[in-house]
Motif scaffolding. Structure first.
Motif, short mmCIF file in Angstrom:
data_model
loop_
_atom_site.label_atom_id
_atom_site.label_comp_id
_atom_site.label_asym_id
_atom_site.label_seq_id
_atom_site.Cartn_x
_atom_site.Cartn_y
_atom_site.Cartn_z
N GLN A 54 -21.96 -0.57 -8.56
CA GLN A 54 -22.47 0.72 -8.36
C GLN A 54 -22.09 1.35 -7.23
O GLN A 54 -22.27 2.68 -6.85
CB GLN A 54 -23.93 0.69 -8.27
CG GLN A 54 -24.62 -0.19 -9.43
CD GLN A 54 -24.32 0.50 -10.93
OE1 GLN A 54 -24.04 1.74 -11.03
NE2 GLN A 54 -23.95 -0.41 -11.81
N GLY A 55 -21.09 0.86 -6.39
CA GLY A 55 -20.59 1.58 -5.24
C GLY A 55 -21.13 1.35 -3.92
O GLY A 55 -20.99 2.08 -2.95
N LEU A 56 -22.14 0.11 -3.89
CA LEU A 56 -23.10 0.08 -2.73
C LEU A 56 -22.26 -0.47 -1.70
O LEU A 56 -21.74 -1.61 -2.19
CB LEU A 56 -24.39 -0.41 -3.23
CG LEU A 56 -25.30 0.30 -3.92
CD1 LEU A 56 -26.43 -0.64 -4.30
CD2 LEU A 56 -25.71 1.42 -3.21
N VAL A 57 -22.53 -0.32 -0.54
CA VAL A 57 -21.76 -1.06 0.58
C VAL A 57 -22.61 -1.13 1.71
O VAL A 57 -23.86 -0.67 1.76
CB VAL A 57 -20.39 -0.07 1.33
CG1 VAL A 57 -19.45 0.14 0.21
CG2 VAL A 57 -21.06 1.11 1.73
N THR A 58 -22.25 -2.21 2.46
CA THR A 58 -23.13 -2.22 3.80
C THR A 58 -21.93 -2.35 4.95
O THR A 58 -20.89 -2.08 4.78
CB THR A 58 -23.57 -3.84 4.07
OG1 THR A 58 -22.62 -4.51 4.18
CG2 THR A 58 -24.25 -4.16 2.32
N GLN A 59 -22.76 -1.97 6.27
CA GLN A 59 -22.13 -1.96 7.57
C GLN A 59 -21.11 -3.08 7.56
O GLN A 59 -20.07 -2.70 8.12
CB GLN A 59 -22.87 -1.59 8.41
CG GLN A 59 -22.46 -1.08 9.82
CD GLN A 59 -21.81 0.15 9.75
OE1 GLN A 59 -22.32 1.05 8.82
NE2 GLN A 59 -20.52 0.24 10.31
N GLU A 60 -21.49 -4.35 7.10
CA GLU A 60 -20.71 -5.63 7.41
C GLU A 60 -19.49 -5.63 6.52
O GLU A 60 -18.46 -5.65 6.85
CB GLU A 60 -21.75 -6.68 6.98
CG GLU A 60 -22.61 -6.99 7.91
CD GLU A 60 -23.79 -6.16 8.09
OE1 GLU A 60 -23.95 -5.46 6.73
OE2 GLU A 60 -24.71 -6.10 8.77
N THR A 61 -19.84 -5.08 5.08
CA THR A 61 -18.25 -5.15 4.22
C THR A 61 -17.68 -3.80 4.80
O THR A 61 -16.26 -4.01 4.47
CB THR A 61 -18.74 -4.71 2.92
OG1 THR A 61 -19.71 -3.46 2.67
CG2 THR A 61 -19.93 -5.90 2.53
N LEU A 62 -18.13 -2.92 5.53
CA LEU A 62 -17.26 -1.73 5.73
C LEU A 62 -16.36 -2.27 7.10
O LEU A 62 -15.10 -2.14 7.11
CB LEU A 62 -18.09 -0.56 6.14
CG LEU A 62 -18.55 0.18 5.08
CD1 LEU A 62 -19.60 1.57 5.50
CD2 LEU A 62 -17.64 0.78 3.95
N GLN A 63 -17.07 -3.00 7.87
CA GLN A 63 -16.42 -3.61 9.06
C GLN A 63 -15.35 -4.68 8.55
O GLN A 63 -14.29 -4.58 9.06
CB GLN A 63 -17.34 -4.25 9.90
CG GLN A 63 -18.30 -3.36 10.62
CD GLN A 63 -19.18 -3.94 11.49
OE1 GLN A 63 -19.54 -5.29 11.34
NE2 GLN A 63 -20.10 -3.48 12.41
N GLU A 64 -15.69 -5.26 7.30
CA GLU A 64 -14.65 -6.33 7.11
C GLU A 64 -13.34 -5.58 6.16
O GLU A 64 -12.10 -5.86 6.53
CB GLU A 64 -15.12 -7.25 6.07
CG GLU A 64 -14.38 -8.36 5.51
CD GLU A 64 -14.21 -9.28 6.84
OE1 GLU A 64 -12.95 -10.12 6.52
OE2 GLU A 64 -14.84 -9.40 7.61
N ILE A 105 -13.66 4.59 1.55
CA ILE A 105 -12.15 5.35 1.76
C ILE A 105 -12.06 5.84 3.15
O ILE A 105 -10.86 5.61 3.75
CB ILE A 105 -12.17 6.52 0.69
CG1 ILE A 105 -11.98 5.91 -0.83
CG2 ILE A 105 -10.84 7.39 0.90
CD1 ILE A 105 -12.38 6.74 -1.92
N GLU A 106 -13.18 6.60 3.53
CA GLU A 106 -13.00 7.16 4.82
C GLU A 106 -12.93 5.91 6.04
O GLU A 106 -12.14 6.17 7.01
CB GLU A 106 -14.37 8.10 5.14
CG GLU A 106 -14.08 9.38 4.24
CD GLU A 106 -15.42 10.06 4.77
OE1 GLU A 106 -16.15 9.68 5.29
OE2 GLU A 106 -15.33 11.20 3.93
N THR A 107 -13.59 5.04 5.84
CA THR A 107 -13.47 3.90 6.75
C THR A 107 -11.99 3.16 6.76
O THR A 107 -11.51 2.94 7.83
CB THR A 107 -14.45 2.76 6.53
OG1 THR A 107 -15.72 3.09 6.57
CG2 THR A 107 -14.23 1.65 7.41
N VAL A 108 -11.32 2.96 5.58
CA VAL A 108 -10.22 2.44 5.54
C VAL A 108 -9.19 3.42 6.06
O VAL A 108 -8.16 3.07 6.69
CB VAL A 108 -9.86 1.85 4.10
CG1 VAL A 108 -8.14 1.78 3.85
CG2 VAL A 108 -10.70 1.05 3.49
N ALA A 109 -9.06 4.64 5.63
CA ALA A 109 -8.06 5.68 6.08
C ALA A 109 -8.22 5.82 7.54
O ALA A 109 -7.27 6.04 8.17
CB ALA A 109 -8.49 7.04 5.41
#
Length: 467
Positions: A54-64, A105-109
């Motif tokens: 569903q597109g849900l993320v966590t702070q941990e997955t964004l950091q990874e 996307i914004e985190t990766v960019a």
């Protein structure tokens, strides 16, 4: 210039890289013979899911995801509209992606300036990060081999040559019909100003214009020749890559007279060219190319402009054509009306002037006035019997979905809405005999507060069943 990718040092990020959105929801569903995801097509690329279905993320997955992005030359993020966001029988609730996809996307960019987004979904979307990434490959709903297709395009094995068939607004607030769409009384007050016809004449900024599409080739337009019957233009592949261009012909009407779009698409042609090759493209024009509807198709006299371009806002060449038609005067109400200025939003006064008569507003359905043309959805908020009917329908439909009432399942959601949001008379037809005239009449009478009449109808149903 980031695409096609010049290095195999890349990482795939996003759940949709492995579980691609490749088809629509509802009656368009098929069972694929062989489903190929982007991770299947690029097995040597490392992959990190980052988000769930569903597109849900966590702070941990964004950091990874940030770590993965920094560790590779290029980051390819796969995102888009999950299946539950768009389906047959349902209106989309908004034009946005899942918040988790935007954050991903914004985190990766931010971590890797060489970020490319592969975008999946069936229609226009809001892309608040569009200017923060170097490339966007829109795949639409690409079918069972979509993963291989995306890989071929990313790596340059194939050359993208598609063009958008709709304008992508910056946000839903820019949609002129946004305040009326989805309501019971839908009034098409915008008239002819749909899509690019509105955005271009209103000079409103858009994310991507109608007809837009980039390629690994570049094309030069030259030698436009136009008259009353034909328009021809020379297209040259000015790059070192074989490619295909979709050439578009628009016609702009004379100034003054009846209100009209700034320009209208009247033809297009697809031309494939080797590097350095040129081809002449010819369009045939007829009366309808210049005509306007005014108690029949008529051609106003004046100077028309033939426009040749790569999109509605990328016009490369133009030529004036004088047309001897007839004089068609604008009605008195048109001056300074919304249809002439496109300032702000359309209003009822101008719309009724356009229609030539007052337009009545259908009242919202109210208890005591419900008819067979009303649906269970419309009646349940004011009727306990229709609340029960809604719950019964939920239960019956859930039986076909493993007993689960799952609104995140687009097939369940579509089936339920189709059953409870159609007129009661249609339920009788579609129910396969489980809802007959007596039962529907009884439920309707009770919903209107006429309990005795409703019970009488239900009793009549009971007697009929015993017989």
């Amino acid at each position: 210039s980031i695409l096609p990718l010049s290095s195999p040092d890349l990482v795939l990020i996003g759940h949709m890289a492995k579980e691609m959105r490749y088809q629509g929801s509802g009656s368009s569903h098929i069972n694929p013979v062989k489903l190929v995801s982007l991770t299947d097509a690029m097995p040597n690329a490392p992959f990190f899911t980052c988000c769930d279905e569903q597109g849900l993320v966590t702070q941990e997955t964004l950091q990874e995801a940030e770590k993965y992005a920094k560790a590779h030359k290029t980051a390819v993020v796969v995102a888009g509209l999950p299946e539950v966001y768009e389906s047959e029988a349902l209106d989309r609730e908004h034009m946005g992606l899942p918040d988790g996809h935007n954050r991903m996307i914004e985190t990766v960019a931010a971590a890797n300036p060489n970020t490319v987004v592969v975008l999946l979904g069936g229609s226009a979307m809001e892309l608040p990060w569009a200017d923060k990434v170097k490339g966007i490959l829109y795949m639409g709903l690409s079918g069972q081999a979509g993963g291989q297709g995306a890989a071929n395009l990313l790596t340059g094995s194939a050359n993208p040559s598609g063009k958008l068939t709709e304008t992508w607004p910056v946000s839903y607030e820019d949609v002129v019909s946004g305040n009326t769409f989805g309501k019971r009384n839908v009034e098409y007050q915008e008239g002819i100003y749909v899509g690019y016809r509105y955005y271009d004449k209103a000079e409103k900024a858009v994310r991507y214009p109608f007809g837009h599409g980039l390629s690994y080739s570049s094309f030069t337009y030259s030698d436009l020749k136009a008259d009353r019957k034909t328009a021809s233009v020379r297209i040259t592949n000015s790059s070192s890559v074989k490619g295909t261009e979709v050439v578009q012909l628009y016609i702009a009407p004379p100034e003054g007279g009846l209100f009209r779009p700034q320009k209208e698409l009247k033809g297009f042609a697809r031309v494939e060219l080797e590097p350095g090759e040129s081809k002449d493209v010819t369009f045939l024009l007829d009366d309808r190319s210049f005509a306007v509807w005014s108690d029949g198709w008529k051609i106003p006299s004046g100077t028309y402009t033939v426009l040749i371009g790569a999109s509605s806002r990328d016009i490369r060449l133009q030529s004036a054509v004088e047309i001897a038609g007839e004089e068609i005067c604008a009605p008195a109400w048109q001056e300074d009306s919304w249809y002439e200025t496109l300032s702000g939003e359309p209003n009822r006064k101008d719309w009724e002037s356009l229609m030539g008569h007052p337009v009545s507003v259908r009242p919202e359905p109210q208890k005591g006035q419900f008819t067979m043309d009303n649906s269970c959805m419309e009646m349940k908020d004011s009727s306990w019997i229709m609340k029960i009917q809604y719950k019964v329908t939920e239960h019956i439909i859930a039986k076909n979905f493993g007993g689960k009432k799952d609104w995140n399942d687009p097939a369940y959601r579509m089936t339920l809405i189709s059953a409870v949001d159609c007129p009661l008379r249609a339920v009788i037809i579609n129910s396969g005999g489980s809802m007959n005239d007596f039962l529907a009449a009884g439920l309707l009478q009770i919903a209107n507060g006429h309990y005795l009449q409703g019970l009488k109808s239900l009793c009549t149903l009971g007697k009929a069943k015993k017989q």
